[in-house]
Structure formats: C-alpha cells, structure tokens
Scaffold this motif. Sequence first.
Motif, PDB file in Angstrom:
ATOM      1  N   TYR A  42       3.178  43.240  27.862  1.00 12.58           N
ATOM      2  CA  TYR A  42       2.305  42.379  27.056  1.00 12.58           C
ATOM      3  C   TYR A  42       2.963  42.055  25.719  1.00 12.58           C
ATOM      4  CZ  TYR A  42      -1.288  43.821  30.391  1.00 12.58           C
ATOM      5  OH  TYR A  42      -2.002  44.069  31.534  1.00 12.58           O
ATOM      6  N   GLY A  45       5.419  39.201  26.198  1.00 13.00           N
ATOM      7  CA  GLY A  45       4.752  37.904  26.223  1.00 13.00           C
ATOM      8  C   GLY A  45       4.334  37.443  24.839  1.00 13.00           C
ATOM      9  N   GLU A  48       7.402  36.238  22.830  1.00 13.13           N
ATOM     10  CA  GLU A  48       7.856  34.938  23.325  1.00 13.13           C
ATOM     11  C   GLU A  48       7.024  33.790  22.759  1.00 13.13           C
ATOM     12  OE1 GLU A  48       7.670  35.428  27.519  1.00 13.13           O
ATOM     13  OE2 GLU A  48       9.650  36.396  27.665  1.00 13.13           O
TER      14      GLU A  48
END
Length: 268
Positions: A42, A45, A48
């Motif tokens: 997580y 992500g 990113e």
Amino acid sequence: MKPGKVDFTAIPDDGVTWTLLGTLYLRAYESHLPRPILGDHYAVGAVERIEYDFDKLKRRVKPSANQFLVALRAVQLDDWSRAFLEREPEAVVVHLGCGLDSRMLRLDPRGARRWFDVDRPHVIDLRRQIYPEQGDYTMIGTSVTDEGWLADLPADRPALIVAEGLFPYLAETEIRRLLRRLTDHFPSGELLFDGVAPWMVRVSKPFVWSTRDGQDIERMNPRLTLAEQVPITAHRDRIPTRGYRACYGFLNTIPAMRNSSVDYRFTF
C-alpha cells in the motif's frame, strides 16, 4: 480518495511533516526486497501517486539502512495489534498521529472494524486523497492533543490505541494529559507505541520526549500496566540482508544502542 497525482508540496512544512513522507518512502522501499519484513505494498501505491522529489528525499532518509528500523518497528506493532484484535473482535481502534501509514489497510482492508485514524487536518486532507474512507473506517483531522475529538468515539468497548512515531515529538505534559483522556474514555484496552532513549533526544533535534523504560509510563498513568517492551534490534533475524543483519546484531550487544528505540505494549 481521488484518482491522479497528489501534490505533497501543498502541505505546510513545520519541520516535522516531512517525516511522514520519509517513513512512507522507507516502507515502500523495503517492500521491494525479495523477502521483505513488512512488505507494505500500500505504501508503494501511495508513493507512486504523490508528486514529490523522491530522489532528494532518498538522499535524506538513507533507505538502505533505515528501511529496517522502520519495518521492524511497524511489524512488531502490527503483530501486537493483530493479536489484540483476535482476542477483542468488537474493539475500537484508534491510530494516533497516523500520518500516511496504511495500517488500517494492512490489518482491516474491508473496513469492518470501528477504526479511527487521527492526525492534523492538513495530514488528513492528504490521506483522504490517497486512501479510501470506507466501511467503519473514519479519519479525524485534529491534533491528538486537542481535547474534544474523543467525545465522538464509542466509549462502551475495549480500545486498541496505536501511536507509532508520535510520542517522541510531544512534550511530557501533552502525553500525560492525552493518556489520561484515553484511559478515562475507554473501559479497557491496549496501548502500543515506540519510544526513544534519553540520549536520542540530546542528539536528534526533532525529538522532545524520551523514556528509560515502561515504568516511566506506569508512573505517568497508574491505569497503564506494562505488558511487553521490545527493542527494535530484538527482531534482527528478520532482516534479509546479511550485512545489516550482522550490524543490528552488533548493536544489540551495546545496551545504549539496543535501548535507543523500543516498542511498548501496555494494558489498561
């Protein structure tokens, strides 16, 4: 949660806020190892999606070494949290100073529990752009030291209270008052947090508060009883890199280094 990139530069720089991004980056970095300790995808992500100069941050946080400090601390608190929630399935979870931590998604991805993440309003505004607020999961934008926010939380069930990377940045008077409000509000539960040794406060400017051992907290709040205290170096065997595993093993032989960062579990 909204799609697209998130601008971290809009967050006020108070000298401490950058640490929440640094911690997130270290967890994401560690997850790319062949055998990660925490494996927080997580966090990957989230990184990113955030618009930020991560090359500059990488030079500042030195991830090759510090990834293990963050991962070992987090995995111990996660292990304790899972064990408590298995024993107390109806418990409320309160994550103090949550920053950009994905603990709720790691432990309760469907939002089945009454879970409250608490941090300053600008941090919560950022979280809402990155993480979904679903099920019984709620984000609260306020300083943890403010007095009013607890009134809206259930007071009729046990509580799991997690404060990772928070207490060293608060004054002792603030911690004392916060702990009193928490133990007065909830009938029972557990408190999980990490603390630093007194010498760490002297050498690291952002740190304000330190603890020598769990008895400091018991004196601060008689309702809290020390259950466990675990130095970060205790789990050195989980480190997948031989060189750093040996380094943490050496640090564990030196009392001052072994006790520089410790995870604590208290019951009440």
